[in-house]
Scaffold this motif. Sequence first.
Motif, PDB file in Angstrom:
ATOM      1  N   ILE A   1     -61.315  33.742   1.072  1.00 51.31           N
ATOM      2  CA  ILE A   1     -62.517  34.443   1.544  1.00 51.31           C
ATOM      3  C   ILE A   1     -62.845  35.623   0.627  1.00 51.31           C
ATOM      4  O   ILE A   1     -64.014  35.852   0.278  1.00 51.31           O
ATOM      5  CB  ILE A   1     -62.319  34.913   2.992  1.00 51.31           C
ATOM      6  CG1 ILE A   1     -62.213  33.697   3.925  1.00 51.31           C
ATOM      7  CG2 ILE A   1     -63.466  35.820   3.425  1.00 51.31           C
ATOM      8  CD1 ILE A   1     -61.916  34.043   5.365  1.00 51.31           C
ATOM      9  N   LYS A   2     -61.831  36.346   0.202  1.00 52.28           N
ATOM     10  CA  LYS A   2     -62.064  37.485  -0.684  1.00 52.28           C
ATOM     11  C   LYS A   2     -62.614  37.025  -2.030  1.00 52.28           C
ATOM     12  O   LYS A   2     -63.460  37.702  -2.637  1.00 52.28           O
ATOM     13  CB  LYS A   2     -60.772  38.268  -0.871  1.00 52.28           C
ATOM     14  CG  LYS A   2     -60.372  39.068   0.370  1.00 52.28           C
ATOM     15  CD  LYS A   2     -59.070  39.827   0.147  1.00 52.28           C
ATOM     16  CE  LYS A   2     -58.706  40.648   1.386  1.00 52.28           C
ATOM     17  NZ  LYS A   2     -57.420  41.379   1.202  1.00 52.28           N
TER      18      LYS A   2
ATOM     19  N   VAL B   1     -65.955  41.373   5.770  1.00 50.85           N
ATOM     20  CA  VAL B   1     -65.914  40.608   7.017  1.00 50.85           C
ATOM     21  C   VAL B   1     -64.550  40.818   7.668  1.00 50.85           C
ATOM     22  O   VAL B   1     -63.562  41.093   6.984  1.00 50.85           O
ATOM     23  CB  VAL B   1     -66.151  39.102   6.777  1.00 50.85           C
ATOM     24  CG1 VAL B   1     -67.508  38.863   6.158  1.00 50.85           C
ATOM     25  CG2 VAL B   1     -65.054  38.498   5.907  1.00 50.85           C
ATOM     26  N   ASP B   2     -64.491  40.690   8.969  1.00 52.79           N
ATOM     27  CA  ASP B   2     -63.229  40.860   9.690  1.00 52.79           C
ATOM     28  C   ASP B   2     -62.492  39.522   9.669  1.00 52.79           C
ATOM     29  O   ASP B   2     -62.699  38.658  10.525  1.00 52.79           O
ATOM     30  CB  ASP B   2     -63.495  41.305  11.130  1.00 52.79           C
ATOM     31  CG  ASP B   2     -62.233  41.793  11.825  1.00 52.79           C
ATOM     32  OD1 ASP B   2     -61.150  41.252  11.527  1.00 52.79           O
ATOM     33  OD2 ASP B   2     -62.326  42.702  12.661  1.00 52.79           O
ATOM     34  N   ILE B   3     -61.646  39.357   8.673  1.00 53.70           N
ATOM     35  CA  ILE B   3     -60.976  38.074   8.461  1.00 53.70           C
ATOM     36  C   ILE B   3     -60.008  37.758   9.591  1.00 53.70           C
ATOM     37  O   ILE B   3     -59.862  36.604  10.003  1.00 53.70           O
ATOM     38  CB  ILE B   3     -60.244  38.080   7.100  1.00 53.70           C
ATOM     39  CG1 ILE B   3     -61.266  38.261   5.967  1.00 53.70           C
ATOM     40  CG2 ILE B   3     -59.476  36.772   6.901  1.00 53.70           C
ATOM     41  CD1 ILE B   3     -60.636  38.403   4.591  1.00 53.70           C
ATOM     42  N   THR B   4     -59.351  38.775  10.120  1.00 55.19           N
ATOM     43  CA  THR B   4     -58.389  38.552  11.203  1.00 55.19           C
ATOM     44  C   THR B   4     -59.073  37.989  12.441  1.00 55.19           C
ATOM     45  O   THR B   4     -58.603  37.015  13.052  1.00 55.19           O
ATOM     46  CB  THR B   4     -57.658  39.856  11.558  1.00 55.19           C
ATOM     47  OG1 THR B   4     -56.943  40.324  10.412  1.00 55.19           O
ATOM     48  CG2 THR B   4     -56.676  39.621  12.703  1.00 55.19           C
TER      49      THR B   4
ATOM     50  N   ALA C   1     -60.298  34.410  11.773  1.00 54.44           N
ATOM     51  CA  ALA C   1     -59.208  33.442  11.893  1.00 54.44           C
ATOM     52  C   ALA C   1     -58.881  33.186  13.361  1.00 54.44           C
ATOM     53  O   ALA C   1     -58.634  32.044  13.769  1.00 54.44           O
ATOM     54  CB  ALA C   1     -57.967  33.949  11.157  1.00 54.44           C
ATOM     55  N   LEU C   2     -58.900  34.247  14.158  1.00 47.36           N
ATOM     56  CA  LEU C   2     -58.648  34.108  15.592  1.00 47.36           C
ATOM     57  C   LEU C   2     -59.711  33.213  16.235  1.00 47.36           C
ATOM     58  O   LEU C   2     -59.401  32.361  17.075  1.00 47.36           O
ATOM     59  CB  LEU C   2     -58.654  35.489  16.255  1.00 47.36           C
ATOM     60  CG  LEU C   2     -58.386  35.528  17.754  1.00 47.36           C
ATOM     61  CD1 LEU C   2     -56.963  35.075  18.055  1.00 47.36           C
ATOM     62  CD2 LEU C   2     -58.610  36.944  18.290  1.00 47.36           C
ATOM     63  N   THR C   3     -60.952  33.399  15.829  1.00 46.42           N
ATOM     64  CA  THR C   3     -62.053  32.591  16.358  1.00 46.42           C
ATOM     65  C   THR C   3     -61.867  31.115  16.015  1.00 46.42           C
ATOM     66  O   THR C   3     -61.978  30.231  16.875  1.00 46.42           O
ATOM     67  CB  THR C   3     -63.395  33.078  15.797  1.00 46.42           C
ATOM     68  OG1 THR C   3     -63.591  34.451  16.158  1.00 46.42           O
ATOM     69  CG2 THR C   3     -64.552  32.249  16.327  1.00 46.42           C
TER      70      THR C   3
ATOM     71  N   TYR D   1     -71.370  32.861   9.390  1.00 43.74           N
ATOM     72  CA  TYR D   1     -70.770  34.198   9.420  1.00 43.74           C
ATOM     73  C   TYR D   1     -70.476  34.723   8.018  1.00 43.74           C
ATOM     74  O   TYR D   1     -70.690  35.911   7.733  1.00 43.74           O
ATOM     75  CB  TYR D   1     -69.488  34.157  10.243  1.00 43.74           C
ATOM     76  CG  TYR D   1     -68.750  35.483  10.321  1.00 43.74           C
ATOM     77  CD1 TYR D   1     -69.301  36.579  10.973  1.00 43.74           C
ATOM     78  CD2 TYR D   1     -67.494  35.629   9.743  1.00 43.74           C
ATOM     79  CE1 TYR D   1     -68.628  37.787  11.049  1.00 43.74           C
ATOM     80  CE2 TYR D   1     -66.823  36.835   9.797  1.00 43.74           C
ATOM     81  CZ  TYR D   1     -67.389  37.914  10.448  1.00 43.74           C
ATOM     82  OH  TYR D   1     -66.720  39.101  10.520  1.00 43.74           O
ATOM     83  N   LEU D   2     -70.029  33.838   7.126  1.00 43.34           N
ATOM     84  CA  LEU D   2     -69.555  34.269   5.825  1.00 43.34           C
ATOM     85  C   LEU D   2     -70.633  34.336   4.743  1.00 43.34           C
ATOM     86  O   LEU D   2     -70.643  35.245   3.915  1.00 43.34           O
ATOM     87  CB  LEU D   2     -68.444  33.343   5.329  1.00 43.34           C
ATOM     88  CG  LEU D   2     -67.068  33.454   5.985  1.00 43.34           C
ATOM     89  CD1 LEU D   2     -66.125  32.412   5.390  1.00 43.34           C
ATOM     90  CD2 LEU D   2     -66.489  34.842   5.817  1.00 43.34           C
ATOM     91  N   LEU D   3     -71.524  33.345   4.733  1.00 44.77           N
ATOM     92  CA  LEU D   3     -72.441  33.219   3.593  1.00 44.77           C
ATOM     93  C   LEU D   3     -73.474  34.336   3.542  1.00 44.77           C
ATOM     94  O   LEU D   3     -74.050  34.742   4.561  1.00 44.77           O
ATOM     95  CB  LEU D   3     -73.167  31.874   3.652  1.00 44.77           C
ATOM     96  CG  LEU D   3     -72.318  30.641   3.325  1.00 44.77           C
ATOM     97  CD1 LEU D   3     -73.151  29.378   3.526  1.00 44.77           C
ATOM     98  CD2 LEU D   3     -71.761  30.710   1.900  1.00 44.77           C
TER      99      LEU D   3
END
Length: 212
Positions: free
Chosen positions: A137-138, A150-153, A156-158, A206-208
């Motif tokens: 992601i980074k 972005v809140d990666i943690t 990942a939980l989602t 969420y990411l793009l």
Amino acid sequence: MTATFTQKQLEIMESAVKLFAGKGFDNTSVRDIAKAADVNVAMISYYFGSKEKLLEAIFIKYVTTMRGKLEEIVFAHDVTPAEKIDRIIETYIDTIAANRHFHLLMVREQGVMKNKVMYDGVKSLKLKNTSLIKSAIKAGAKAGIFKKNVDITILALTVFGTINQAFNTQRFLCEQYRIDPDNEAEFLKVIIPRLKVHLKAVVRSYLLVADK
């Protein structure tokens, strides 16, 4: 910790994970495992030392196998960041589908790791897997494809929480889609592809970066 096991060890571990998933760790004896694996108790003691060490070996095997799959995806040079995330989602879902007994064991026995050395070892392996996903992601953010900070943690939980919930509530989902709850093949054919498509869309959204 090592993930290299002999064929006989793998056979014992396969028998053990089925019993642990079905009866629970505490309710499964070494004799039960020996009988299921068609070996004597002494052989289990020779290879693993104890039931707890056998459980540790099972966790190491599955977690390191997943790490190998993730490394292959994350370090691929001919795959875009978005495609890597898609493949990670696919791989995680397919791995659970192919190892349902281990997944059930994870759900049932997460609190069984009372041995600190074992817990710390398995935790370390899981953190390494998580760090691979974070690096993917980074890298996308650095390339300007993914949003920054972005809140990666929580992401990942989602993702992984949704996947786990889908498998844990298989009967309920089958009823919602009007398919036989006891038909594993139908569950994998009808529901799992929908899960993959949904999660890929959610994560990409969420990411793009908007114009990507």
